[in-house]
Design a protein around this motif. Structure first.
Motif, mmCIF file in Angstrom:
data_model
loop_
_atom_site.group_PDB
_atom_site.id
_atom_site.type_symbol
_atom_site.label_atom_id
_atom_site.label_comp_id
_atom_site.label_asym_id
_atom_site.label_seq_id
_atom_site.Cartn_x
_atom_site.Cartn_y
_atom_site.Cartn_z
ATOM 1 N N TYR A 76 39.554 22.480 -4.396
ATOM 2 C CA TYR A 76 39.146 21.115 -4.080
ATOM 3 C C TYR A 76 40.352 20.399 -3.484
ATOM 4 C CZ TYR A 76 34.632 21.479 -6.336
ATOM 5 O OH TYR A 76 33.343 21.820 -6.640
ATOM 6 N N SER A 77 40.099 19.460 -2.593
ATOM 7 C CA SER A 77 41.198 18.743 -1.940
ATOM 8 C C SER A 77 41.946 17.841 -2.909
ATOM 9 C CB SER A 77 40.676 17.928 -0.753
ATOM 10 O OG SER A 77 39.693 17.010 -1.188
ATOM 11 N N SER A 78 41.253 17.435 -3.990
ATOM 12 C CA SER A 78 41.884 16.571 -4.985
ATOM 13 C C SER A 78 41.052 16.591 -6.260
ATOM 14 C CB SER A 78 41.983 15.137 -4.471
ATOM 15 O OG SER A 78 40.687 14.588 -4.311
ATOM 16 N N VAL A 79 41.645 16.091 -7.337
ATOM 17 C CA VAL A 79 40.912 15.946 -8.593
ATOM 18 C C VAL A 79 39.758 14.970 -8.391
ATOM 19 C CG1 VAL A 79 41.072 15.147 -10.987
ATOM 20 C CG2 VAL A 79 42.917 16.508 -10.017
ATOM 21 N N SER A 80 39.988 13.940 -7.593
ATOM 22 C CA SER A 80 38.961 12.948 -7.312
ATOM 23 C C SER A 80 37.753 13.599 -6.631
ATOM 24 C CB SER A 80 39.540 11.843 -6.432
ATOM 25 O OG SER A 80 38.550 10.944 -6.061
ATOM 26 N N HIS A 81 38.011 14.466 -5.668
ATOM 27 C CA HIS A 81 36.929 15.163 -4.968
ATOM 28 C C HIS A 81 36.133 16.017 -5.948
ATOM 29 C CE1 HIS A 81 35.598 18.422 -1.925
ATOM 30 N NE2 HIS A 81 34.687 17.477 -1.978
ATOM 31 N N LEU A 82 36.830 16.765 -6.803
ATOM 32 C CA LEU A 82 36.166 17.578 -7.818
ATOM 33 C C LEU A 82 35.336 16.690 -8.750
ATOM 34 C CD1 LEU A 82 35.562 19.963 -9.721
ATOM 35 C CD2 LEU A 82 37.843 19.688 -10.650
ATOM 36 N N SER A 83 35.925 15.621 -9.241
ATOM 37 C CA SER A 83 35.233 14.730 -10.179
ATOM 38 C C SER A 83 33.987 14.120 -9.561
ATOM 39 C CB SER A 83 36.173 13.612 -10.644
ATOM 40 O OG SER A 83 37.243 14.159 -11.374
ATOM 41 N N ASN A 84 34.101 13.679 -8.308
ATOM 42 C CA ASN A 84 32.943 13.093 -7.623
ATOM 43 C C ASN A 84 31.822 14.114 -7.456
ATOM 44 O OD1 ASN A 84 34.089 10.552 -7.401
ATOM 45 N ND2 ASN A 84 34.970 10.966 -5.382
ATOM 46 N N GLN A 85 32.185 15.333 -7.047
ATOM 47 C CA GLN A 85 31.167 16.361 -6.849
ATOM 48 C C GLN A 85 30.557 16.769 -8.197
ATOM 49 O OE1 GLN A 85 32.022 20.391 -5.040
ATOM 50 N NE2 GLN A 85 31.211 19.261 -3.271
ATOM 51 N N PHE A 86 31.374 16.872 -9.223
ATOM 52 C CA PHE A 86 30.905 17.224 -10.562
ATOM 53 C C PHE A 86 29.892 16.182 -11.052
ATOM 54 C CE2 PHE A 86 31.002 17.704 -15.135
ATOM 55 C CZ PHE A 86 31.182 19.067 -15.339
ATOM 56 N N LYS A 87 30.234 14.908 -10.889
ATOM 57 C CA LYS A 87 29.343 13.837 -11.343
ATOM 58 C C LYS A 87 28.046 13.822 -10.530
ATOM 59 C CE LYS A 87 28.908 9.170 -12.787
ATOM 60 N NZ LYS A 87 29.529 8.117 -13.481
ATOM 61 N N LYS A 88 28.155 14.071 -9.239
ATOM 62 C CA LYS A 88 26.967 14.082 -8.385
ATOM 63 C C LYS A 88 25.996 15.177 -8.821
ATOM 64 C CE LYS A 88 25.668 14.234 -3.516
ATOM 65 N NZ LYS A 88 26.126 14.429 -2.147
ATOM 66 N N VAL A 89 26.524 16.328 -9.214
ATOM 67 C CA VAL A 89 25.679 17.458 -9.596
ATOM 68 C C VAL A 89 25.183 17.346 -11.033
ATOM 69 C CG1 VAL A 89 25.668 19.978 -9.981
ATOM 70 C CG2 VAL A 89 26.687 19.042 -7.905
ATOM 71 N N THR A 90 26.068 16.955 -11.956
ATOM 72 C CA THR A 90 25.713 16.979 -13.375
ATOM 73 C C THR A 90 25.312 15.625 -13.943
ATOM 74 O OG1 THR A 90 27.964 16.546 -14.160
ATOM 75 C CG2 THR A 90 27.345 18.867 -13.778
ATOM 76 N N LYS A 101 30.161 26.488 -7.747
ATOM 77 C CA LYS A 101 31.502 25.998 -8.050
ATOM 78 C C LYS A 101 31.478 25.079 -9.270
ATOM 79 C CE LYS A 101 34.522 24.961 -4.783
ATOM 80 N NZ LYS A 101 35.129 24.444 -3.541
ATOM 81 N N ILE A 102 30.474 24.228 -9.369
ATOM 82 C CA ILE A 102 30.382 23.316 -10.507
ATOM 83 C C ILE A 102 30.127 24.103 -11.799
ATOM 84 C CG2 ILE A 102 29.039 21.422 -11.538
ATOM 85 C CD1 ILE A 102 31.060 20.618 -9.255
ATOM 86 N N GLU A 103 29.305 25.145 -11.726
ATOM 87 C CA GLU A 103 29.098 25.991 -12.912
ATOM 88 C C GLU A 103 30.402 26.655 -13.338
ATOM 89 O OE1 GLU A 103 26.498 26.269 -15.074
ATOM 90 O OE2 GLU A 103 25.822 24.590 -13.861
ATOM 91 N N ARG A 104 31.174 27.086 -12.361
ATOM 92 C CA ARG A 104 32.484 27.696 -12.671
ATOM 93 C C ARG A 104 33.424 26.652 -13.270
ATOM 94 N NH1 ARG A 104 35.696 31.261 -14.588
ATOM 95 N NH2 ARG A 104 37.510 31.789 -13.346
ATOM 96 N N VAL A 105 33.407 25.442 -12.741
ATOM 97 C CA VAL A 105 34.232 24.360 -13.289
ATOM 98 C C VAL A 105 33.823 24.088 -14.736
ATOM 99 C CG1 VAL A 105 34.778 21.889 -13.118
ATOM 100 C CG2 VAL A 105 34.797 23.319 -11.055
#
Length: 181
Positions: A144-158, A120-124
């Motif tokens: 994603y449930s929210s932009v915040s959820h996406l941003s947090n997961q994106f930062k955690k991975v990348t 999902k993060i690669e797709r993002v």
């Protein structure tokens, strides 16, 4: 096989070896008849030259099929579907999810859920680089449930925020050597 290009490469090699097939799908080929060990080895070598691998054992094949279902779900669907992933994988692969999850973890060293998140993060990232959708739209598209959820997961991975990731792309685009001369 995770792309049309891979499928075409496999088809080309099968045709070169005159191996008749009924289906070439992501991660799976159905031949019209069993092949001899010599032909199997020729196919294996030809595929290796193209960066592909011939998988014979059932565990590895099931893992590849699982990965391919996830890749299709995340990367090739118009919109990431609202589905219970465990039910979806069980239905698509015709295996109990617990069995799939245990085997996947045992063989790959990561969980199915983590593999989905990485995809999902690669797709993002891809969607951010296209620069056609806002972060809110991407968040909605990828369920994603929210932009915040996406941003947090994106930062955690990348290790980067989506906004910073996008800025890096724009910055790199502005300072290419051709533009400096």
């Amino acid at each position: 096989m995770v792309s049309l290009r891979c499928k075409l490469a496999v088809k080309e090699e099968l045709d070169k070896l005159k191996l008749k097939h009924t289906t070439i799908d992501l991660g799976e080929v159905v031949l019209k008849k069993n092949i001899h060990a010599e032909d199997r080895e020729l196919l294996r070598k030809a595929l290796l030259k193209k960066g592909l691998e011939l998988i014979d054992d059932k565990k590895s094949l099931l893992i590849e099929r699982t990965k391919n279902v996830i890749i299709e779900l995340v990367h090739y669907a118009e919109k990431y579907p609202k589905v219970n992933v465990s039910e979806y994988l069980s239905k698509e692969l015709d295996y109990n999810y617990t069995h799939l999850a245990n085997l996947f973890s045992e063989v790959t060293g990561t969980t199915i859920v983590n593999y989905i998140i990485l995809n999902k993060i690669e797709r993002v990232k891809e969607l951010l680089l296209y620069d056609e959708l806002s972060l809110t739209e991407i968040s909605y598209l990828m369920e994603y449930s929210s932009v915040s959820h996406l941003s947090n997961q994106f930062k955690k991975v990348t290790g980067l925020t989506p906004t910073y990731f996008k800025q890096i792309k724009q910055y790199k685009k502005r300072i290419q050597l051709e533009e400096l001369l």
